[in-house]
Structure formats: C-alpha cells, structure tokens
Scaffold this active site. Structure first.
Site, PDB file in Angstrom:
ATOM      1  N   LYS A 115       1.194  -1.010   0.003  1.00 21.06           N
ATOM      2  CA  LYS A 115      -0.195  -0.033  -0.027  1.00 21.06           C
ATOM      3  C   LYS A 115       0.819   1.343  -0.013  1.00 21.06           C
ATOM      4  CE  LYS A 115      -4.042  -1.421   1.894  1.00 21.06           C
ATOM      5  NZ  LYS A 115      -5.113  -1.399   2.867  1.00 21.06           N
ATOM      6  N   LYS A 209      -5.779  -8.866  -6.988  1.00 16.92           N
ATOM      7  CA  LYS A 209      -7.289  -9.097  -6.175  1.00 16.92           C
ATOM      8  C   LYS A 209      -7.919  -8.179  -6.956  1.00 16.92           C
ATOM      9  CE  LYS A 209      -8.792  -8.770  -1.314  1.00 16.92           C
ATOM     10  NZ  LYS A 209      -8.577  -8.424  -0.460  1.00 16.92           N
ATOM     11  N   LYS A 212     -11.510  -1.960  -5.043  1.00 20.46           N
ATOM     12  CA  LYS A 212     -12.679  -0.867  -5.482  1.00 20.46           C
ATOM     13  C   LYS A 212     -11.669   0.208  -5.930  1.00 20.46           C
ATOM     14  CE  LYS A 212     -13.550  -1.724  -0.735  1.00 20.46           C
ATOM     15  NZ  LYS A 212     -14.256  -1.664   0.144  1.00 20.46           N
TER      16      LYS A 212
END
Length: 349
Positions: A115, A209, A212
């Site tokens: 991230k 993955k 969103k």
C-alpha cells in the site's frame, strides 16, 4: 483445548463500492458462521481513515456495509453489527498493543509495503500501525476465530504474536489478579480460511486482487450492479483461448480461468474440482453465460435488499447503535482487565 468461549469477530472497511470479492471472501461466510458461533461483525471505519476519506462519503459507506451485512443474511438480533468508532475500547486497546508490538514485526507486514509503495515516508502512521488496531479489534472481544482472506492471514499471525507476548509479559500479574486462565488473558485466535474463493481476483487481470480502487469498473462486480451490468462484466472478463480442463492442475498456469472457475464454485457453493468435472472441455463462450446467470441469481436479491435498507437510514443507524451498545458491554470488562494488568490506576468508580 482453549478455555475461551467460541466467538467470531471480523469486519469490512467502509471505503465504497462493495464488490464480489468482499461478498465471497468475507460477508457470505459471516452469515454461515452464525449457526455455530457467537458472532460480532464490525464496520471498521477507523481502519478506513488510514487513507483520506471524504467525510460524507464515509458515512454513506458505513451504512452501505451495514446494509450488505443484513442483506447477505446476518441477523442483527443474533449477531452483533456495529461500527468500530462507536466503541472507544478499540482505540484504547490499540494503544496498549502499540506498546506491546515490535517495530520489526510491523516492518515485515507485506500489505503495508504494497500500500505504501515507494511513498513510505508520506503515508500516515495509522497505516503503519494498522495491524495493531486489527489485533485490538479481535482481542477486545477475546475472539477465538476470525474469517479472513489469504491477504489478511499475516495480520492475524501478528495478532497471535501480540496476544502471546502480552500473556507472557504479564503472566505473573494475570495470575495474581485471577484474570484469564492457563491459556493466558487473551486467546491465540485461529484464522478461518475456507472455500474456493478466499481471494477473488480482478476480472481484467487474474494475477491481481479484485479491488474497489481499480480504475476500471470492468475489473470488479459491484454488489449493487444490475443484471445487465453483471452479464456485461463477465462477458468482457479476461480469459484465454483454451477450453476448461477436467482437473484443477490444468488451471495452474491460467490465473484468469482459475479466477472464473473459483467464482463459479463459490457462488454455487461447490468446489472448483466439481465445476471442472461438469464443464470439462467447455469454451468460455459457453461457460461465461452460465456464470453470468448464476451470479445474477445470487447477487440480485442482495442488491435489491441493500437498496431497500439504504433507503431507510434510520433503521440502519438503529441497528448500529444497538450493536455498539452490545459490543461495548462485552468489550468494557475485557479492557478494564487490561488496564488492571498493565498497572493503570483507576480512581473513577
């Protein structure tokens, strides 16, 4: 055999655009666990703000996750549904765990590295200590089991490390106060990782993955997509030119095909092996329409119920308020025990 009561805790971040991965990897399994465990399901809004969230959008997303829980079959009377920020024990216990966890443990967290990317120095400190808050979420209720996807398994291992270190560091104190038992004050929580789609991948890239945050809406099926949109996204899903094999070994080097087979298996509540037995030799021109029909039949009722519930925010907020009261009643004595164990002086009665 643990002496702790069998209890499940898990949560979903309210960051908008709930999708098929959230449903198959988490919410669908939450409902099934109600039959065998005491369940606490949280909307983890404190985790959400580790990155910037528009306040109005965040409030709407909290209601959306709560509505998805209920629409997917979680009973707010038998299970506890609440949003994390309404129970202050999460933040209080997280601070204690910030002082128990070691920097080296957090530096090994692969999800933080992913991230943060090359921007490590500019991300929030909240993102770095996110796993400690996750540990607090779980251990505040002395949860024995947590349904998680493969990507969260490392965080749950850290939760176990934190629990073990706390139990060890304060073992004599725990015994002297008569708190906990032979297993310590906190349980070593077990992951529940099961089913054919514990990690649902992007429809545009089977090696990534489903997310969103993906810039392409075609990469995911949103829980509120209508039938035509679901069919279109599955029709456009990336595949290869080979027919489906008869056994799972034939999918090892075919991530896009494996993803669609896994989605089919999870929606049909069967195994990937059984899907391949039934569809061995089929081309994707045949398989995709069947998958689209299955997805619509399973997701449309959930989408309809979510829309109905979201139209009644008063009901959703009532469920969350009741859940927060019930969660706090469980959490309060656990947190007080922690304060007594670490030596905080309580002068307010």
């Amino acid at each position: 055999m643990s002496a702790f009561e069998s209890r499940v805790f898990s949560g979903v971040q309210p960051t908008g655009n709930l999708h098929l991965g959230n449903y198959l990897g988490a919410i669908k399994r939450f409902a099934g666990l109600q039959e065998t465990h005491n369940c606490i399901y949280c909307v983890v809004d404190m985790h959400a703000i580790t990155v910037w969230q528009d306040p109005a959008d965040l409030q709407a997303a909290i209601r959306e996750v709560a509505s998805a829980y209920i629409a997917a079959g979680i009973d707010p009377k038998s299970s506890v549904i609440f949003n994390q920020s309404q129970v202050s024990g999460h933040a209080e216990l997280a601070w204690v765990f910030n002082c128990v966890a070691r920097m080296g443990w957090l530096n090994r967290m692969t999800q933080f590295k992913e991230k943060a990317g090359k921007n490590r120095e500019n991300v929030s400190t909240g993102l770095f200590v996110y796993p400690n808050l996750m540990a607090a979420d779980i251990l505040l209720y002395k949860a024995t089991h947590v349904p998680v996807g493969e990507d969260q398994k490392q965080h749950l291992e850290l939760t176990r490390d934190i629990a073990a270190k706390f139990n060890n560091d304060y073992g004599e104190r725990i015994s002297a106060l008569g708190l906990g038992d032979a297993d310590g004050y906190f349980p070593l929580t077990e992951p529940v990782i099961s089913g054919p789609a514990t990690r649902v991948m992007s429809l545009r890239d089977g090696t990534k993955k489903m997310s969103k945050s993906d810039p392409s809406d075609l990469a995911r099926i949103n829980l509120t997509d209508d039938a035509d949109t679901i069919a279109k996204k599955i029709r456009k899903a990336k595949t290869d030119t080979e027919p489906l094999p008869g056994e799972e070994d034939g999918l090892k080097e075919r991530p896009d095909a494996a993803n669609l087979v896994g989605i089919y298996a999870a929606l049909a509540e069967t195994t990937a092996a059984d899907v391949l037995k039934t569809h061995a030799g089929a081309q994707f021109s045949t398989f995709k329409p069947e998958l689209a029909d299955l997805a619509v039949s399973k997701l449309a009722p959930i989408a309809d119920e979510m829309r109905r519930l979201k139209a009644d925010p008063g009901y959703i907020e009532g469920v969350l308020a009741d859940g927060a009261d019930r969660a706090d009643a469980i959490a309060r004595p656990v947190l007080q025990g922690v304060k007594d164990i670490v030596g905080f002086l309580s002068t307010r009665k």
